[in-house]
Every structure is written in structure tokens, then in C-alpha cells.
Design an enzyme around this catalytic site. Structure first.
Site, PDB file in Angstrom:
ATOM      1  N   PHE A   1       0.853  -1.189   0.000  1.00  0.00           N
ATOM      2  CA  PHE A   1       0.000   0.000   0.000  1.00  0.00           C
ATOM      3  C   PHE A   1       0.894   1.246   0.000  1.00  0.00           C
ATOM      4  CE2 PHE A   1      -2.901   3.100   1.960  1.00  0.00           C
ATOM      5  CZ  PHE A   1      -4.055   2.880   1.217  1.00  0.00           C
TER       6      PHE A   1
ATOM      7  N   ASP B   1       1.640  -5.041   8.445  1.00  0.00           N
ATOM      8  CA  ASP B   1       0.458  -4.194   8.362  1.00  0.00           C
ATOM      9  C   ASP B   1      -0.744  -5.132   8.211  1.00  0.00           C
ATOM     10  OD1 ASP B   1      -1.656  -2.534   7.635  1.00  0.00           O
ATOM     11  OD2 ASP B   1      -0.367  -1.140   6.528  1.00  0.00           O
TER      12      ASP B   1
ATOM     13  N   TYR C   1     -10.994   1.152  10.665  1.00  0.00           N
ATOM     14  CA  TYR C   1     -12.244   1.469   9.942  1.00  0.00           C
ATOM     15  C   TYR C   1     -12.607   0.471   8.853  1.00  0.00           C
ATOM     16  CZ  TYR C   1      -8.643   3.840   7.111  1.00  0.00           C
ATOM     17  OH  TYR C   1      -7.513   4.129   6.401  1.00  0.00           O
ATOM     18  N   LYS C   2     -11.784  -0.549   8.652  1.00  0.00           N
ATOM     19  CA  LYS C   2     -12.103  -1.534   7.618  1.00  0.00           C
ATOM     20  C   LYS C   2     -12.936  -2.663   8.252  1.00  0.00           C
ATOM     21  CE  LYS C   2      -8.273   0.056   4.854  1.00  0.00           C
ATOM     22  NZ  LYS C   2      -6.823   0.011   4.631  1.00  0.00           N
TER      23      LYS C   2
ATOM     24  N   ARG D   1     -12.675  -4.299  -7.210  1.00  0.00           N
ATOM     25  CA  ARG D   1     -12.394  -4.967  -5.944  1.00  0.00           C
ATOM     26  C   ARG D   1     -13.706  -5.207  -5.192  1.00  0.00           C
ATOM     27  NH1 ARG D   1      -8.581  -2.296  -1.324  1.00  0.00           N
ATOM     28  NH2 ARG D   1     -10.394  -0.927  -1.209  1.00  0.00           N
TER      29      ARG D   1
HETATM   30  C1  LIG Z   1      -6.174   1.234   4.528  1.00  0.00           C
HETATM   31  C2  LIG Z   1      -4.714   1.011   4.676  1.00  0.00           C
HETATM   32  C3  LIG Z   1      -3.922   1.938   5.356  1.00  0.00           C
HETATM   33  C4  LIG Z   1      -4.538   3.203   5.854  1.00  0.00           C
HETATM   34  O1  LIG Z   1      -3.662   4.031   6.506  1.00  0.00           O
HETATM   35  P1  LIG Z   1      -4.223   5.353   7.213  1.00  0.00           P
HETATM   36  O2  LIG Z   1      -3.054   5.917   7.871  1.00  0.00           O
HETATM   37  O3  LIG Z   1      -5.335   4.933   8.127  1.00  0.00           O
HETATM   38  O4  LIG Z   1      -4.798   6.222   6.150  1.00  0.00           O
HETATM   39  C5  LIG Z   1      -2.577   1.639   5.535  1.00  0.00           C
HETATM   40  N1  LIG Z   1      -2.037   0.501   5.048  1.00  0.00           N
HETATM   41  C6  LIG Z   1      -2.781  -0.396   4.368  1.00  0.00           C
HETATM   42  C7  LIG Z   1      -2.158  -1.641   3.849  1.00  0.00           C
HETATM   43  C8  LIG Z   1      -4.124  -0.159   4.145  1.00  0.00           C
HETATM   44  O5  LIG Z   1      -4.852  -1.030   3.464  1.00  0.00           O
END
Ligand SMILES: *Cc1c(COP(=O)(O)O)cnc(C)c1O
Length: 458
Positions: free
Chosen positions: A144, A214, A239-240, A417
Site C-alpha cells: 500500500f 500491516d 475502519y475496515k 475490488r
Molecule cells: C487502509 C490502509 C492503510 C490506511 O492508513 P491510514 O493511515 O489509516 O490512512 C494503511 N495501510 C494499508 C495496507 C491499508 O490497506
């Protein structure tokens, strides 16, 4: 996302819609869906809980209570009387239970990005002390972007370098005497490919490296065994699949044997051993609370706790293992139905076909020869108009990243997705979603100009 990962469609015994309904009727986890507010009743099929989870019904009342009673009436006394100050660790303990971690090992704070910064910095500092020659962070090019951006900035600041591999098979060979940290996202946000955490931790440790995971697309979606699988550091998102609400605080975990060696680079007062001594010198708290920086966001934490509780409600029904089994059955159904109903439109499976390698999502790409190639965004918009919410993720445009980070050709494919959240996604939702996708493709609905207007957030 190398082309080699584009798996042929798996064929499975075909089902009928009645059989999908029967699976829901027999599903012991089905009542958990009632914990959530469903917009438009059952009229919306939401396959985006991997991006923003549904709203638990309990959340609004809980926030009302925190605002009206705890804040409005209790005011500053609520830091003690309503347990506000304990929220990051109290909710942290609940999340730890979902991740194979113990109480007192995990804290809720900040965003995933900020927690990555703190933990990667701490990991690099430990290696600087123990093995100064280890100055390389290994990750995947397909990670990401925020993970890569944070690592780029820390590496620049600390004179380290970031080594990116192009496929999971290259990870083990990229680890060597110069590796400080192996930093991976367990479930890839684009392909949904799931890493085997235990074997990669073992490979990293054999090479003398620390691991930082992560868990943004793992927490709440599948079983994770941080301690048993030998992880060193982990962050993840609220939040996911944890249903904590937009921008919910994230979490940070450190293997207990390492935490007291961790230097918190954002040494704020609430990570201090005694914040209310108001001492001049920073002295880190013992344990994971040192990873807190500033004042806890109480309203956001209250919403997150409702989301985490919605997952803990599955415990008597088999917990996260049962949710994982349902998630795999849902993604398998989606894959099988797309193969059956969308044949001839050039859709390829961009997620692993093997259950053991697939997270809780299914990603599709259009074959370069498909008429709809380049129209993934419009297809997703046309689906949303039909009441099916999935999402679109753009491939990396060539040259958008500096130097060695230019995306490989295969990263350029746009993806559709579809996330399934086993707490509330039904078999019939998956069935009906694929029928709608088939209709969008059969009628060429994506060609209508309004579907190509890009919004700011995709
Ligand atoms: C959604 C997501 C994030 C989000 O990071 P924020 O700091 O909350 O914006 C980070 N890493 C991965 C792999 C994600 O899928």
C-alpha cells in the site's frame, strides 16, 4: 501484481439462487448481521467493508451517551470516572484477542500511517544498536502506498534504503546480512493475496531481520497469531473490517520481549511513564502505552469499540475461525459465479485462486483485449447505480513514483475490488451482486458517459 498471478477460473459445482438462500438460512453466523445498520434495508449490496465497514447499530447510541452524559455532564471528570484514559489499552486488549496477542500488548492510537512510522523507527533503532550493518528495509513494490511513503521518509532520514521486490517468491532471497526489517502488508490491498506470516517471520529471523506487519486487511477478517507465528511488530486499521467508522484510530502491537527496547520517535506526554508529573524530561512508559503520543480521541475510540464488539460477538459462534471459513465460502462463490455469468467479457481473476492465499476480497481485472479494458472505474460506477457497492483501484501510472519505484507493467492494470465481510455479507448478496455485474457487462452500461466522471475518492 505480476501476470503470473492471474489465475485461471476455478470451476466448482454450480449452485442456484435458492441454494445460496439455503446457505444463509443454515448459517449460524447469520444473526450477527442484525448488529448493523443496513442502508436502504436490504436494497443495497455492500461489498466494500474492506474499505469502510458498516455502521453498527450500537454506535449512535453509544456516541450519544459519550457526548451527552460523559462529556456534557461529566466534563473533565470523565477522564477518570468514564474510563476515557484507559480506552486505548482497553480497546487494544479487545483487538489483541482477535490477533493472537495478549492483554497489555496492543494499543489503539493515531492512524495506521503514523503507527507505521513509530514502529518502523523503533525497529530500525533496535537494529542500529544490535547490528549497525543492517540498514535495508525490505518490502513489496505492490505494498500500500502509505506504507512505502513512510518507509521512504524514514530511510531517507536515517540513511537506510528501501529494497522492493516484485513478487512474494522473491522475498526470502531478498533477505540478507544487510536487512534490518522485513515490512509487509499481510493481505495485499489490490490483489487480496495473503502472506503466510509464520514462514516469513521464520525466514526473516533466520536472516537476522525483524518483521513489521500491516494488518489493515487482516484484522477482523481472518485469524492472525502474532505471538505464535513469531511476529515482531504490527499495525492495523480500525475502519475496515473492525467497523470503527471513517478515520477510526488504528492500532500498534509490539512483541512483549521487544517493547521495553522500543524508542518512540513521537515522544509525546501520554507515552510518558507519569504524564501527570509534568516532568521536564521524557521517560517512556513501560509496555505498549509508550506508543501513545497525545490525548486519546475519545469520540472516535467509543465508535471503534462498538465496531470491535461487533466482532467479539462472534466468539460464542466460533469466532474469527468461523468468520474466516464463511469468508472463504463467500469469495469462492463470487469467483465461481463470475466465471459462470461473466464469461466472454475478458475478466481475469487477480486474486489467488487457492483459499490459503486469499484474503477476504476478490479482485478482477480486464484482459487487455477486452472491450471494457480501461473502463474498470465506469463498470464499478454502473454497478453502484444498480445498488452494488464494490470499489475500483487504479493501477500505478508509469512515472508517478520516483526512480526505482516506477511500477512494473503489471501494476498498471486497474482493478475491480469486491470485499466480503463475513459478519454481515450473505451468500445471496454475492449471488445477486454477480447477476448485476453480468447485466452491466451484457448491456455495456459502463459506456454511459456519467459513469466515467471520477470523484475525488475512488
Ligand atoms: C487502509 C490502509 C492503510 C490506511 O492508513 P491510514 O493511515 O489509516 O490512512 C494503511 N495501510 C494499508 C495496507 C491499508 O490497506
Amino acid at each position: 501484481m505480476p501476470t503470473a498471478e492471474l489465475k485461471p477460473w476455478s470451476r466448482q459445482a454450480l449452485m442456484t439462487r435458492e441454494q445460496a438462500l439455503a446457505l444463509d438460512a443454515a448459517d449460524p453466523l447469520a444473526p450477527l448481521r442484525e448488529q448493523f445498520h443496513l442502508p436502504r434495508g436490504d436494497g443495497l449490496i455492500y461489498l466494500d467493508g474492506n474499505s469502510l465497514g458498516l455502521l453498527p447499530r450500537a454506535t449512535a447510541a453509544r456516541l450519544q451517551q459519550v457526548v451527552v452524559d460523559e462529556w456534557g455532564e461529566g466534563l473533565i471528570g470523565s477522564w477518570n470516572s468514564a474510563g476515557w484514559m484507559a480506552m486505548p489499552t482497553r480497546i487494544g486488549d479487545k483487538i489483541a484477542a482477535l490477533l493472537g496477542a495478549g492483554p497489555g500488548e496492543l494499543v489503539v492510537a493515531d492512524s495506521t500511517s503514523v503507527n507505521l512510522f513509530k514502529l518502523l523507527s523503533a525497529a530500525l533503532a533496535i537494529q542500529r544498536q544490535d547490528a549497525p550493518a543492517r540498514r535495508v528495509v525490505v518490502s513489496e513494490r505492490s505494498n500500500f502506498p502509505t506504507d512505502l511513503y513512510i518507509a521512504q521518509s524514514l530511510c531517507r532520514e536515517q540513511g537506510c534504503s528501501l529494497k522492493l521486490v516484485d513478487s512474494p517468491g522473491q522475498i526470502a532471497e531478498a533477505l540478507g546480512a544487510d536487512t534490518a526489517v522485513l515490512m509487509l502488508t499481510q493481505v495485499n490491498y489490490r490483489s487480496g493475496r495473503l502472506h503466510d506470516m509464520a514462514s516469513l517471520n521464520a525466514a526473516a529471523h533466520a536472516a537476522g531481520a525483524l518483521t513489521l506487519w500491516d494488518l489493515a486487511h487482516s484484522a477482523g477478517a481472518l485469524p492472525v497469531s502474532l505471538n505464535a507465528d513469531g511476529a515482531d511488530f504490527a499495525v492495523g486499521c480500525g475502519y475496515k473490517f473492525l467497523n470503527g467508522g471513517p478515520g477510526a484510530p488504528a492500532f500498534a502491537w509490539v512483541r512483549p520481549a521487544l517493547i521495553d527496547r522500543c524508542v518512540q520517535p513521537l515522544s509525546g506526554w501520554l507515552g510518558h511513564a507519569a504524564p501527570f508529573d509534568f516532568a521536564t524530561e521524557y521517560r517512556p512508559a513501560t509496555g505498549i502505552t509508550r506508543m501513545i503520543c497525545g490525548t486519546p480521541p475519545v469520540l472516535a475510540l467509543a465508535a471503534l469499540e462498538c465496531g470491535v464488539d461487533s466482532l467479539l460477538a462472534a466468539e460464542p459462534l466460533g469466532g474469527i475461525a468461523a468468520l474466516r471459513a464463511k469468508s472463504l465460502a463467500l469469495t469462492r462463490l463470487l469467483i465461481t459465479r463470475v466465471a459462470e455469468r461473466c464469461a466472454g467479457h475478458g475478466l481475469l481473476l487477480a486474486s489467488p485462486d487457492a483459499d490459503a492465499q486469499r484474503g477476504s476480497q476478490v479482485s478482477l481485472v480486464f484482459d487487455p483485449t477486452s472491450e471494457a479494458c480501461g473502463a474498470a472505474y465506469a463498470v464499478v460506477q454502473a454497478l453502484i447505480e444498480r445498488g452494488v457497492v464494490g470499489d475500483f483501484r487504479a493501477g500505478s501510472p508509469v512515472g508517478s513514483l520516483a526512480g526505482s519505484l516506477v511500477g512494473s507493467a503489471d501494476d498498471r492494470a486497474d482493478i475491480l475490488r469486491f470485499g466480503v465481510a463475513p459478519l454481515y455479507t450473505r451468500f445471496v448478496d454475492v449471488w445477486d451482486a454477480v447477476e448485476q455485474l453480468a447485466a452491466v457487462l451484457a448491456h455495456g452500461e459502463w459506456r454511459q458517459a456519467r459513469h466515467s466522471l471520477r470523484a475525488g475518492v475512488t
